[in-house]
Design an enzyme around this catalytic site. Structure first.
Site, short mmCIF file in Angstrom:
data_model
loop_
_atom_site.label_atom_id
_atom_site.label_comp_id
_atom_site.label_asym_id
_atom_site.label_seq_id
_atom_site.Cartn_x
_atom_site.Cartn_y
_atom_site.Cartn_z
N LYS A 144 27.29 80.65 64.15
CA LYS A 144 27.50 82.07 63.82
C LYS A 144 28.21 82.70 65.00
CE LYS A 144 25.25 86.37 62.61
NZ LYS A 144 24.01 87.03 62.19
N ARG B 229 26.84 95.85 58.72
CA ARG B 229 26.03 96.69 59.60
C ARG B 229 26.00 98.12 59.10
NH1 ARG B 229 28.10 94.15 65.42
NH2 ARG B 229 27.38 92.03 65.02
N LYS C 75 26.64 91.34 70.65
CA LYS C 75 25.72 90.22 70.44
C LYS C 75 26.24 88.94 71.10
CE LYS C 75 23.72 92.17 66.19
NZ LYS C 75 23.24 91.88 64.82
N GLU D 18 25.76 72.87 68.52
CA GLU D 18 24.76 73.63 67.73
C GLU D 18 24.35 72.84 66.49
OE1 GLU D 18 23.10 76.31 68.20
OE2 GLU D 18 24.14 77.60 69.62
N LYS E 29 29.76 80.79 59.96
CA LYS E 29 29.92 82.21 59.63
C LYS E 29 30.71 82.90 60.74
CE LYS E 29 27.12 86.31 59.24
NZ LYS E 29 25.82 86.90 59.33
N SER F 70 31.24 90.20 55.15
CA SER F 70 31.61 91.52 54.62
C SER F 70 33.03 91.95 55.01
CB SER F 70 30.58 92.55 55.06
OG SER F 70 30.50 92.61 56.48
N TYR G 24 30.59 88.16 48.72
CA TYR G 24 30.44 89.38 47.92
C TYR G 24 31.30 89.32 46.66
CZ TYR G 24 28.15 90.56 52.19
OH TYR G 24 27.29 90.51 53.25
C1 PBG Z 1 22.30 89.74 61.24
C2 PBG Z 1 23.25 89.40 60.16
C3 PBG Z 1 24.57 89.89 60.12
C4 PBG Z 1 25.15 89.39 58.97
C5 PBG Z 1 24.21 88.60 58.30
N1 PBG Z 1 23.02 88.62 59.07
C6 PBG Z 1 25.25 90.83 61.03
C7 PBG Z 1 25.23 90.60 62.48
O1 PBG Z 1 25.03 89.50 62.98
O2 PBG Z 1 25.42 91.60 63.17
C8 PBG Z 1 26.57 89.68 58.55
C9 PBG Z 1 26.98 89.38 57.17
C10 PBG Z 1 28.23 90.05 56.72
O3 PBG Z 1 28.98 90.66 57.50
O4 PBG Z 1 28.48 89.99 55.50
N2 PBG Z 1 21.06 89.23 61.21
#
Ligand code: PBG
Length: 331
Positions: A194, A204, A221, A237, A252, A278, A317
Site C-alpha cells: 500500500k 478521505r 502517512k 512486504e 494499492k 478513489s 468503485y
Molecule cells: C485507510 C484506507 C484508505 C483507503 C482504504 N483504507 C486511505 C488512506 O490510507 O489514507 C483508500 C481507498 C481509496 O482511496 O479508495 N485505512
C-alpha cells in the site's frame, strides 16, 4: 508477408476467440461507505456516483449488486466525530454501527463475501491508521488495538479481514488473535503493498479520515505506507505477508502500480487483489463528465488492465456499473 497479426482481429467472433483476458463480475468487489443513520444516502462530491449509505440503503445496494453477479463487498465506516478518540475505542464497542451492519448483511445475504477494514483512521481524532505516541506512529502499541478490531469484526460476521494500516507484523498478530478466538476460517486480505499515494483523496473526503493538522501529529502517512518509487520493497512486504499467513496479497493503488501487481503475481501463488482507488476512479469520472473520455469504455479498459496485470480480485468503485455493462454487451 507470412505473418499478418491483423488476421486475428478481423471480426468480433475471432477477437472473442483469441482474447487472453476475461473479467467477470465474480472478480469484482464493490466498496461500501457506511453511515450511522439507517436511511442515509449522501453523495461524495469528489466521487460522483458513489454514496455514503445507511444500513437500509446498503441492504438494497447489496441486493442489486448480487442480482448483477457481484457477491463481494468491502465496507468502511464514516464515524461521527463524537465517537472518535486517540485509540479508536469505538472500533470494538458493542454499539458500533459498522459491526451491527455486518451482522445484518451476513444474516440477510449469507452467500456474500464481506470484507472489513482494519485501521484506526476512521475512528481516530489524529486521522492516522496507527496509534500516535509522542508525534510518531507507534507500531507495536498499535498491534493489540488492531488485533481486537479484527476479532470484533470476525465476531460480527465478516468473512475476510482487511488490514490496511501497514504496521509491521500485523498479519501474524491478527492471525494469532483470530485463531485464539476460534476464527480459523476467517481470512486475511493484507494490504501488502500500500503506497503513500495522492490518489486516496476522495476516500478521505468520504470518511473525513485525513491526518489532522494538529501539533505533534504527522500530516502524511509516509512513515508506514510505501514510497511510490519502490518496487523491490513490495516483494519484501509480500514475502513477509505470505509467511505470516495472509490469504490474499493486495496492491494499492492499482492503475499506477500495474508493474507491482505483475511482480507479486509472478512471485507468489496467493491470489492477488488490487485496489482501484478513489482518486483513480475520480479522475476518469471527471474527464468523462467533460466529455473527454467515454466512461464505459475507459472504465472497462482500466479494469481489464488490472486483471491483465495479474490481479484476480479487483476492488473498484466501477464494480456495479461494469456488472451492468456485462449483462448488456457480449463483445
Ligand atoms: C485507510 C484506507 C484508505 C483507503 C482504504 N483504507 C486511505 C488512506 O490510507 O489514507 C483508500 C481507498 C481509496 O482511496 O479508495 N485505512
Amino acid at each position: 508477408m507470412l505473418s499478418r497479426p491483423r488476421r486475428n482481429r478481423q471480426s468480433a467472433a475471432i477477437r472473442g476467440q483469441v482474447r487472453e483476458t476475461v473479467l467477470t463480475p465474480a472478480n469484482l468487489v464493490q466498496p461500501i461507505f457506511l453511515m450511522p443513520d439507517p436511511h442515509a444516502r449522501l453523495p461524495i462530491a469528489s466521487l460522483p456516483g458513489t454514496f455514503r449509505l445507511g444500513i437500509e440503503e446498503v441492504v438494497k445496494e447489496v441486493a442489486a449488486c448480487r442480482s448483477l453477479g457481484i457477491y463481494s463487498f468491502i465496507m468502511f465506516p464514516a464515524v461521527p466525530e463524537e465517537h472518535k478518540d486517540k485509540t479508536g475505542t469505538y472500533a470494538t464497542s458493542a454499539e458500533n454501527f459498522y459491526l451491527h451492519a455486518a451482522t445484518r448483511l451476513k444474516t440477510e445475504f449469507p452467500d456474500i463475501c464481506l470484507i472489513s477494514d482494519v485501521a484506526l483512521d476512521p475512528y481516530s481524532t489524529d486521522g492516522h491508521d496507527g496509534l500516535v505516541v509522542n508525534g510518531k506512529i507507534d507500531n507495536d502499541q498499535t498491534l493489540p488495538l488492531i488485533d481486537a478490531m479484527a476479532v470484533a469484526q470476525a465476531r460480527a460476521g465478516f468473512d475476510v479481514i482487511g488490514p490496511s494500516e501497514m504496521m509491521d507484523g500485523r498479519v501474524a498478530s491478527i492471525r494469532k488473535a483470530l485463531d485464539a478466538e476460534g476464527y480459523t476460517d476467517v481470512s486475511i486480505m493484507s494490504y501488502t503493498a500500500k503506497y503513500a499515494s495522492a490518489f486516496y483523496g476522495p476516500f478521505r473526503d468520504a470518511l473525513d479520515s485525513a491526518p489532522r493538522l494538529l501539533k505533534d501529529v504527522p500530516t502524511d502517512k509516509k512513515t508506514y505506507q510505501m514510497d511510490p518509487a519502490n518496487r523491490r520493497e513490495a516483494l519484501r512486504e509480500a514475502a513477509l505477508d505470505a509467511a505470516e499467513g495472509a490469504d490474499y496479497l493486495m496492491v494499492k493503488p492499482a492503475i499506477n502500480y500495474l508493474d507491482i501487481i505483475r511482480e507479486l503475481a509472478d512471485a507468489h501463488p496467493l491470489p492477488i487483489a488490487a485496489y482501484h482507488v478513489s482518486g483513480e476512479c475520480a479522475m476518469l469520472l471527471a474527464a468523462a463528465e467533460r466529455g473527454w473520455l467515454d466512461y464505459q469504455q475507459a472504465a472497462s479498459e482500466a479494469l481489464l488492465s488490472i486483471r491483465r496485470a495479474g490481479a484476480t480480485v479487483i476492488i473498484s468503485y466501477f464494480a456495479k456499473d461494469f456488472a451492468k455493462w456485462c449483462q448488456r454487451d457480449f463483445h
